[in-house]
Scaffold this active site. Structure first.
Site, PDB file in Angstrom:
ATOM      1  N   ARG A 293       3.479 -16.057 102.449  1.00  0.00           N
ATOM      2  CA  ARG A 293       2.297 -16.808 102.896  1.00  0.00           C
ATOM      3  C   ARG A 293       1.120 -16.479 101.993  1.00  0.00           C
ATOM      4  O   ARG A 293       1.238 -15.660 101.071  1.00  0.00           O
ATOM      5  CB  ARG A 293       1.948 -16.385 104.330  1.00  0.00           C
ATOM      6  CG  ARG A 293       1.778 -14.867 104.469  1.00  0.00           C
ATOM      7  CD  ARG A 293       1.231 -14.437 105.804  1.00  0.00           C
ATOM      8  NE  ARG A 293       1.318 -13.019 106.019  1.00  0.00           N
ATOM      9  CZ  ARG A 293       0.492 -12.101 105.521  1.00  0.00           C
ATOM     10  NH1 ARG A 293      -0.499 -12.477 104.726  1.00  0.00           N
ATOM     11  NH2 ARG A 293       0.641 -10.810 105.794  1.00  0.00           N
ATOM     12  N   VAL A 296      -4.815 -12.447 102.988  1.00  0.00           N
ATOM     13  CA  VAL A 296      -6.241 -12.322 103.299  1.00  0.00           C
ATOM     14  C   VAL A 296      -7.048 -12.146 102.011  1.00  0.00           C
ATOM     15  O   VAL A 296      -8.111 -12.741 101.823  1.00  0.00           O
ATOM     16  CB  VAL A 296      -6.491 -11.113 104.233  1.00  0.00           C
ATOM     17  CG1 VAL A 296      -7.989 -10.907 104.466  1.00  0.00           C
ATOM     18  CG2 VAL A 296      -5.769 -11.295 105.559  1.00  0.00           C
ATOM     19  N   ARG A 339     -13.610  -6.398 103.456  1.00  0.00           N
ATOM     20  CA  ARG A 339     -13.384  -7.070 104.731  1.00  0.00           C
ATOM     21  C   ARG A 339     -14.490  -6.665 105.702  1.00  0.00           C
ATOM     22  O   ARG A 339     -14.725  -5.468 105.914  1.00  0.00           O
ATOM     23  CB  ARG A 339     -12.018  -6.698 105.302  1.00  0.00           C
ATOM     24  CG  ARG A 339     -10.862  -7.091 104.405  1.00  0.00           C
ATOM     25  CD  ARG A 339      -9.546  -6.944 105.137  1.00  0.00           C
ATOM     26  NE  ARG A 339      -8.414  -7.185 104.248  1.00  0.00           N
ATOM     27  CZ  ARG A 339      -7.167  -7.393 104.651  1.00  0.00           C
ATOM     28  NH1 ARG A 339      -6.894  -7.370 105.956  1.00  0.00           N
ATOM     29  NH2 ARG A 339      -6.195  -7.603 103.787  1.00  0.00           N
TER      30      ARG A 339
END
Length: 451
Positions: A293, A296, A339
């Protein structure tokens, strides 16, 4: 442009990120949301929005039937799963295909092969790529795992066969800890990924966590876009990522990049994926898993390569050839991502949901923010605590660190606690600045900070 409509089967900043790419491509978008997310930014930005269930993830973002019903009722031609939730669920990928909708990701067979870590290890061995010593396949019982641990030696790592993000993972330093750790890891794996199986591998202490971004089309072309260093982690969750790695030289970069392409071709991979490795202090590298996939931390790769990964994902899903070849990929400058989490570092990083009373976002040359928050938005307590990502790009790593410091100074969120100041202090840590860090950095950093 393409006559498509993309349903984003996700929430938060990644849903916003995908919507923005689609808008630039002239593609209509459909947002799905839980009742708790009715005021989220992705709902406001999409062309259409469909409520798919109540607050709980299992009743909304993990509810395959509700998501497919939303896709069919809105006439969506593609589904982008983002990351987390159903992004590595092979059943979801297969059902999307059966509904005559294109899944923006690999097919279900490849997800089954590479999304399951034990199978992926076996495939890496077949492709002659080094793996960390460990169990041959899944471990069914604590007794079976104890035998493996005894053979390879402590400390060991118990890891969920499916999923990622540090969940379903436990470090075991000695035999007496094994059974409890096995049961806890299995339970967490089942709750997070619907798959309780785990495996055991030797713990390589204080390694570097290096990952390679690849993208592949339906015509057999596979290209890697360099590495990301994701070693700054807390409890197996990444905190800061950067590209390129300050640890990797050109020779090792080529070896790891070639290995990532090799295993991707071996399984006939399609779309974006990330091949993850750990490296020891001597520069030996070992395959640990593949995330089937988007990651992030994909923005740092986009900033140093100039490639829009989401747009490329959509093109590939539509059967197009990659718009570049390996020789076209040049790493330019340095990028760092922090983050930003709604959590209180002074209270052991306890989640800090609540209403945002004031918001000032940083800007300027080389500054990117991926977020879904806005002034007066209420951060809900039901999902991951990450509320955004601050990414900077500069000509050198030194300049990128200075730019990140300046940007963190400007980043103000009132009303809730965040880890912004925590990130700011790391940016001034001498060992981080020198690039002398590994996966044990944050733990040691916190020990020093707490005296």
């Amino acid at each position: 442009m393409m006559q498509n409509k993309v349903l984003i089967a996700n929430r938060g900043e990644i849903a916003v990120r995908i919507i923005r790419a689609c808008k630039e491509m002239g593609i209509a978008t459909v947002a799905v949301y839980s009742q708790a997310d009715k005021d989220s930014l992705h709902v406001k930005l999409a062309d259409e929005a469909v409520c798919i269930g109540p607050t709980s993830s299992k009743d909304s973002y993990l509810n395959i039937k509700s998501i497919l019903s939303a896709a069919i009722s809105t006439g969506s031609t593609l589904i982008h799963p983002g990351y987390g939730f159903l992004s590595e669920n092979s059943k979801f990928s297969q059902m999307v295909k059966e509904c005559k909708i294109k899944f923006i990701g690999p097919n279900h067979k490849v997800i089954d092969m590479m999304g399951n870590k034990t199978r992926a290890r076996d495939i890496a061995k077949q492709a002659d790529i080094p793996v960390v010593p460990g169990s041959e396949g899944v471990i069914e019982t604590p007794e079976e795992g104890l035998k493996v641990a005894s053979k390879i030696g402590y400390p060991v790592l118990i890891k969920a066969s499916s999923g990622g993000g540090g969940r379903g993972m436990r470090v075991v330093n000695e035999e007496k800890e094994f059974k409890k750790a096995f049961e806890t890891a299995s339970l967490e794996a089942e709750n997070c990924f619907g798959d309780k199986t785990v495996y055991v591998e030797k713990l390589i202490e204080n390694p570097r966590h290096i990952e390679i971004q690849i993208i592949a089309d339906q015509h057999g072309n596979v290209v890697h876009l360099g590495e990301r260093d994701c070693s700054i982690q807390r409890r197996k969750q990444k905190v800061i990522e950067e590209a390129p790695s300050p640890f990797i030289d050109e020779e090792l970069r080529k070896k790891i990049g070639d290995a990532a392409v090799k295993i991707s071709k071996h399984v006939k991979y399609e779309n974006a994926g990330t091949v993850e490795f750990i490296t020891d202090k001597e520069g030996n590298f070992y395959f640990i898993e593949m995330n089937t996939r988007l990651q992030v931390e994909h923005p740092v790769t986009e900033l140093v390569t100039g490639v829009d990964l989401v747009k490329e994902q959509i093109r590939v899903a539509n059967g197009k050839k990659l718009s570049f070849k390996q020789k076209d990929i040049k790493i330019e400058g340095h990028a760092i991502e922090c983050r930003i989490n709604a959590e209180d570092p002074e209270q052991n990083f306890m989640p800090s949901p609540g209403k945002i009373n004031g918001l000032l976002l940083p800007g300027g040359l080389g500054v990117r923010i991926d977020t879904f928050i806005y002034n007066d938005y209420s951060v809900v307590p039901y999902y991951d605590s990450m509320i955004g990502k601050l990414i900077v790009h500069a000509k050198t790593r030194k300049e990128a660190i200075r730019r990140m410091r300046r940007s963190l100074e400007e980043f103000i969120i009132d009303g809730i606690k965040t880890n912004i100041e925590f990130q700011y202090v790391i940016m001034h840590d001498p060992e981080y600045v020198r690039g002398n860090y590994d996966t044990g950095f944050v733990e040691n950093f916190l020990k020093k900070a707490n005296g």
